[in-house]
Design a protein around this motif. Structure first.
Motif, mmCIF file in Angstrom:
data_model
loop_
_atom_site.group_PDB
_atom_site.id
_atom_site.type_symbol
_atom_site.label_atom_id
_atom_site.label_comp_id
_atom_site.label_asym_id
_atom_site.label_seq_id
_atom_site.Cartn_x
_atom_site.Cartn_y
_atom_site.Cartn_z
ATOM 1 N N THR A 167 8.427 0.835 -3.801
ATOM 2 C CA THR A 167 7.916 1.524 -2.629
ATOM 3 C C THR A 167 7.615 2.967 -2.968
ATOM 4 O O THR A 167 8.475 3.677 -3.487
ATOM 5 C CB THR A 167 8.931 1.483 -1.477
ATOM 6 O OG1 THR A 167 9.246 0.123 -1.213
ATOM 7 C CG2 THR A 167 8.353 2.110 -0.234
ATOM 8 N N LEU B 75 -2.685 8.481 -6.416
ATOM 9 C CA LEU B 75 -1.344 8.444 -6.993
ATOM 10 C C LEU B 75 -1.081 7.004 -7.381
ATOM 11 O O LEU B 75 -1.090 6.113 -6.535
ATOM 12 C CB LEU B 75 -0.303 8.925 -5.977
ATOM 13 C CG LEU B 75 -0.333 10.421 -5.686
ATOM 14 C CD1 LEU B 75 0.431 10.732 -4.413
ATOM 15 C CD2 LEU B 75 0.260 11.188 -6.855
ATOM 16 N N LEU C 263 1.389 4.304 -9.122
ATOM 17 C CA LEU C 263 2.697 3.915 -9.652
ATOM 18 C C LEU C 263 2.476 2.785 -10.648
ATOM 19 O O LEU C 263 1.891 1.753 -10.311
ATOM 20 C CB LEU C 263 3.601 3.437 -8.510
ATOM 21 C CG LEU C 263 4.929 2.802 -8.901
ATOM 22 C CD1 LEU C 263 5.824 3.773 -9.640
ATOM 23 C CD2 LEU C 263 5.645 2.261 -7.666
ATOM 24 N N ALA D 211 3.495 1.642 -0.029
ATOM 25 C CA ALA D 211 3.485 0.473 -0.886
ATOM 26 C C ALA D 211 4.798 -0.272 -0.977
ATOM 27 O O ALA D 211 5.391 -0.340 -2.017
ATOM 28 C CB ALA D 211 3.013 0.864 -2.248
ATOM 29 N N GLY D 212 5.244 -0.807 0.112
ATOM 30 C CA GLY D 212 6.425 -1.650 0.056
ATOM 31 C C GLY D 212 6.049 -3.010 -0.464
ATOM 32 O O GLY D 212 6.065 -3.999 0.258
ATOM 33 N N LEU D 213 5.701 -3.058 -1.706
ATOM 34 C CA LEU D 213 5.275 -4.309 -2.316
ATOM 35 C C LEU D 213 6.368 -4.818 -3.233
ATOM 36 O O LEU D 213 6.967 -4.062 -3.976
ATOM 37 C CB LEU D 213 4.003 -4.113 -3.144
ATOM 38 C CG LEU D 213 2.694 -4.032 -2.410
ATOM 39 C CD1 LEU D 213 1.563 -3.964 -3.401
ATOM 40 C CD2 LEU D 213 2.526 -5.214 -1.487
ATOM 41 N N VAL E 142 6.758 -7.127 -6.256
ATOM 42 C CA VAL E 142 5.952 -7.772 -7.287
ATOM 43 C C VAL E 142 6.857 -8.301 -8.391
ATOM 44 O O VAL E 142 7.669 -7.564 -8.942
ATOM 45 C CB VAL E 142 4.937 -6.790 -7.897
ATOM 46 C CG1 VAL E 142 4.054 -7.505 -8.912
ATOM 47 C CG2 VAL E 142 4.082 -6.160 -6.823
ATOM 48 N N MET F 141 -4.195 -3.602 -16.926
ATOM 49 C CA MET F 141 -3.400 -3.508 -15.711
ATOM 50 C C MET F 141 -4.055 -4.331 -14.607
ATOM 51 O O MET F 141 -5.291 -4.382 -14.495
ATOM 52 C CB MET F 141 -3.309 -2.051 -15.226
ATOM 53 C CG MET F 141 -2.352 -1.189 -15.999
ATOM 54 S SD MET F 141 -0.639 -1.476 -15.485
ATOM 55 C CE MET F 141 0.200 -0.308 -16.587
ATOM 56 N N SER G 112 -4.250 -3.872 -10.901
ATOM 57 C CA SER G 112 -3.978 -2.788 -9.960
ATOM 58 C C SER G 112 -4.145 -3.273 -8.527
ATOM 59 O O SER G 112 -5.178 -3.820 -8.159
ATOM 60 C CB SER G 112 -4.912 -1.606 -10.228
ATOM 61 O OG SER G 112 -4.590 -1.012 -11.466
ATOM 62 N N THR H 209 -5.668 7.039 -1.858
ATOM 63 C CA THR H 209 -5.585 5.860 -2.695
ATOM 64 C C THR H 209 -4.233 5.848 -3.377
ATOM 65 O O THR H 209 -3.966 6.664 -4.256
ATOM 66 C CB THR H 209 -6.701 5.887 -3.750
ATOM 67 O OG1 THR H 209 -7.944 6.072 -3.071
ATOM 68 C CG2 THR H 209 -6.736 4.599 -4.530
ATOM 69 N N LEU H 210 -3.371 4.991 -2.916
ATOM 70 C CA LEU H 210 -2.113 4.761 -3.612
ATOM 71 C C LEU H 210 -2.239 3.404 -4.289
ATOM 72 O O LEU H 210 -2.670 2.441 -3.684
ATOM 73 C CB LEU H 210 -0.933 4.775 -2.650
ATOM 74 C CG LEU H 210 -0.587 6.122 -2.030
ATOM 75 C CD1 LEU H 210 0.661 6.005 -1.165
ATOM 76 C CD2 LEU H 210 -0.378 7.192 -3.069
ATOM 77 N N VAL H 211 -1.868 3.361 -5.530
ATOM 78 C CA VAL H 211 -2.088 2.159 -6.338
ATOM 79 C C VAL H 211 -0.794 1.756 -7.013
ATOM 80 O O VAL H 211 -0.035 2.611 -7.480
ATOM 81 C CB VAL H 211 -3.163 2.433 -7.419
ATOM 82 C CG1 VAL H 211 -3.361 1.209 -8.305
ATOM 83 C CG2 VAL H 211 -4.476 2.849 -6.777
ATOM 84 N N LEU H 212 -0.546 0.469 -7.038
ATOM 85 C CA LEU H 212 0.568 -0.068 -7.813
ATOM 86 C C LEU H 212 -0.017 -0.933 -8.918
ATOM 87 O O LEU H 212 -0.752 -1.880 -8.646
ATOM 88 C CB LEU H 212 1.490 -0.900 -6.926
ATOM 89 C CG LEU H 212 2.591 -1.697 -7.634
ATOM 90 C CD1 LEU H 212 3.560 -0.763 -8.334
ATOM 91 C CD2 LEU H 212 3.342 -2.567 -6.642
ATOM 92 N N SER H 213 0.296 -0.593 -10.145
ATOM 93 C CA SER H 213 -0.291 -1.304 -11.280
ATOM 94 C C SER H 213 0.782 -2.007 -12.101
ATOM 95 O O SER H 213 1.793 -1.400 -12.469
ATOM 96 C CB SER H 213 -1.061 -0.330 -12.179
ATOM 97 O OG SER H 213 -2.201 0.149 -11.504
#
Lengths: 414, 251
Positions: A198, A409, A411, B19-21, B23, B110, B112, B124-128
């Motif tokens: 998160t 941003l 992560l 981003a409460g993801l 994964v 990645m 993403s 844009t918040l991204v989790l990769s």
């Protein structure tokens, strides 16, 4: 034999951990991410207690994990030794049950070194359950460190909504010699069944700290104002349980797939704020550079300066120190890059091109916050941390609007 | 005359975003020969409190010069460019890796994930999450550690080790430094699993312990990378002021 309370030490078990993916009791590996550093002297209920009966508890180094481990030694009486997180036995108020329901399906994890049978226990309002390390959990009694992961469901009857002691450790009770017992433990934590990642970002006003919706600069003269800090900062909160995480910051002003607007179409460095004429809202090839800084506490409005002896591009904060030379030596601001920032051919031996997970673009990682250029990591590992932004308007044209909708941003785990 | 007031809009989410993801797994490491293919899934759960739509792209994370003609969009494909998750819902995102026949060393891409809620829009918040591929049979392993620094930082002995990767696959060094007083171990520093050292680059890893009392100690730094172990021994002298003098030993 009387139960003797011989030591009350401290433990990092912060109430603030609840709801996160890991609840730390005694750990250094993840101290920088989710929960507090190991604390040895605190006795506040907020931080939790460590109670010990019939034994001395001391920290030893090296630890099995990190620098320190806990050593429990009997002081010569028959019987067992017992240590618990969450209650020291002398607190006049009752143990406060903690709702740990979010950890349903999760595990209690720790490292242990034993040479006689020992056990681990969890207590809740109205009940408790003990598990023997060797007989039940298969921990060899070979005086070597072993990693232990116990499903919370093995603590039969556990009431996760009212946990009073999230972990107790003891040696099996014996009424006859050997008199000595020693138990070593380290890296104790609860982990959720499925850790999630998160990242929260909130824009706040630098002066009032009130949440707001956009980042702006005021009192700027295009073409003359040099570096200036934005009127807002970004508060970052992270909940992350991965060993190799990082957060990188960049713009992506040429990305048509994500709808960059204004779109940078020039052949130079797309980083920063893209300018466009208010008369013709079209793709642009003019930008204003931006910079960023991360801190572990909020600061006054930065006074961003550029240039120091031998370092003409260095960015620093005149507010960092009253001694200018010290401030200049602390390059706490970084130039913001774009995904398509190219190398500058004029700086031989230095590659400025954007590179994923490069330290220069990483604001925060498992090593800490990147508080200044170079290998300056550490501190400020707790959430929240704060990103301050600046921009240089000295090359701004009028009339123009400068903006980006592609500040990113990211992560990552690599 | 003072010109206009600039207004710069970085339209972020207004409220705590995101981003409460959940994964799983957090990383994919694959060793395969060129020309082979592989398929697996990342499982993604929406742990926010709102429904979200997730945009999915694959992208290059590290590109070996020898593989510069190969892009992640060619060798790493996902089953969908976007998908919707209700609150608490879990879906599998399938990905497929097809190793081009000309690939060598490492391919690093990645997947993403960029979640957007239905009620907010902005930054844009991204989790990769990564997919690491080692192309079997083409590995070149060539690494060393140099420039190891010892310093006393307010009573903490800080050791910084620079690991240089001149090979063509990413490295995940495991390091340990041990300090002896005679045969007695007086300190041991584990550096944990570091972030990867990509080919052609270096990474500094760091650990600390309390500075031992005045004296002369022997020690060793051991690093294991890609199945190879290297050890360097040293002598560390600490004076009463806590100043350090390090001498590297030949054997």
């Amino acid at each position: 034999m009387a139960v003797v309370l011989c030591l009350t030490a401290a433990v990092a078990a912060e109430a603030g951990n609840i709801g996160h993916t890991v609840y730390g009791l005694w750990s250094e590996t993840y101290a920088g991410i989710i929960f507090g550093d190991v604390r040895y002297s605190s006795t506040t209920a907020t931080d939790g207690y460590l109670g010990a009966w019939n034994c001395f508890v001391s920290t030893i180094t090296p630890g099995a994990e990190g620098q320190y481990a806990l050593e429990l030694d009997t002081y010569g009486q028959n019987g067992g030794i017992f240590m618990q997180f969450g209650y020291n036995g002398t607190d006049t108020s009752p143990q406060v049950p903690t709702d740990m329901s979010a950890y349903a399906g999760g595990t209690l994890q720790f490292m242990a070194k034993i040479y006689t049978e020992c056990g681990v226990k969890i207590e809740w309002t109205g009940g408790s359950k003990e598990l023997l390390m060797n007989a039940k959990l298969g921990v060899a009694m070979d005086n070597q460190w072993h990693q232990v992961s116990v499903p919370l469901s093995w603590f039969t009857g556990i009431n996760l909504s009212a946990i009073t002691c999230p972990a107790d450790f003891y040696s099996q009770w014996l009424a006859s010699p050997p008199l000595t017992r020693t138990l070593y433990i380290d890296n104790v934590f609860w982990q959720k069944a499925n850790p999630s990642y998160t990242l929260n970002a909130t824009i706040k006003n630098t002066l009032t700290h009130a949440a707001t919706t956009q980042i702006t600069w005021s009192n700027v003269n295009l073409g003359s104002t040099k570096w200036k800090a934005a009127d807002q900062y970004i508060e970052l909160n992270l909940d992350c349980y991965m060993p190799n995480w990082g957060i990188q910051i960049y713009t992506d002003n040429t990305n048509t797939l994500t709808g960059a607007n204004p779109l940078y179409v020039g052949g130079g460095n797309p980083a920063g704020l893209v300018g466009y004429s208010t008369m013709t809202v079209t793709a642009s090839s003019q930008t204003l550079p931006m910079c960023w800084r991360i801190t572990d506490s909020t600061i006054t409005v930065p006074s961003i300066q550029q240039g120091a002896p031998s370092y003409p591009d260095r960015l620093w904060d005149a507010n960092t120190s009253t001694t200018t030379s010290i401030a200049k030596a602390y390059p706490c601001f970084f130039w913001l890059k774009d995904q398509k920032t190219p190398d500058n051919p004029l700086t031989v031996g230095i590659n400025e091109a954007f590179s994923n997970s490069d330290d220069y673009v990483t604001v925060w990682s498992s090593g800490g916050i990147h508080h200044a250029e170079g290998a300056n990591w550490g501190g400020g590992c707790y959430s929240p941390n704060y990103i301050y932004l600046g921009a240089n308007f000295s090359n701004g044209l009028t009339p123009r609007t400068y903006k980006t909708n592609e500040l990113t941003l990211e992560l990552f785990n690599d | 005359m003072r010109t206009l007031v600039v207004f710069l809009l970085l339209p972020f989410f207004a409220l705590p975003v995101f981003a409460g993801l959940n994964v799983n797994p957090s990383r994919a490491e694959i060793v395969m020969s060129a020309g082979q293919s592989y398929s697996n899934v990342y499982t993604i759960t929406n742990d926010y409190g709102v429904p979200i739509t997730i945009s999915v792209v694959t992208k290059d994370w590290f590109v070996l010069p020898e593989n510069k003609s190969i892009s992640a969009i060619d060798w790493l494909q996902v089953s969908t460019p976007s998908f919707h998750l209700a609150i608490g819902e879990t879906k599998e995102l399938r990905y497929q890796v097809v190793i081009p026949t000309q690939a060598v060393g490492s391919l690093v891409g990645m997947i993403s994930l960029s979640p957007k809620s239905e009620t907010e829009q902005g930054v844009t918040l991204v989790l990769s999450v990564p997919v690491f591929v080692t192309v079997a049979g083409t590995e070149k392993i060539d690494w060393d550690f140099t420039d190891t620094q010892f310093s006393n930082k307010s009573g903490k002995l800080q050791v910084s080790i620079k690991i240089t990767n001149a090979g063509n696959i990413h490295l995940r060094p495991v390091a340990e430094a041990v300090l002896f007083d005679g045969k007695k171990v007086v300190g041991k520093m584990s550096f944990g699993e570091s972030r990867p050292v990509y080919p052609g680059s270096y990474r500094s890893i760091m650990s600390t312990m309390d500075v031992p009392k005045k004296g002369t100690y022997k020690g060793a730094v051991k690093i294991v990378c890609a199945g190879q172990e290297k050890i360097k021994k040293f002598k560390l002298k600490i004076n009463k002021s806590g100043e350090l003098k390090i001498t590297w030993l030949k054997k």
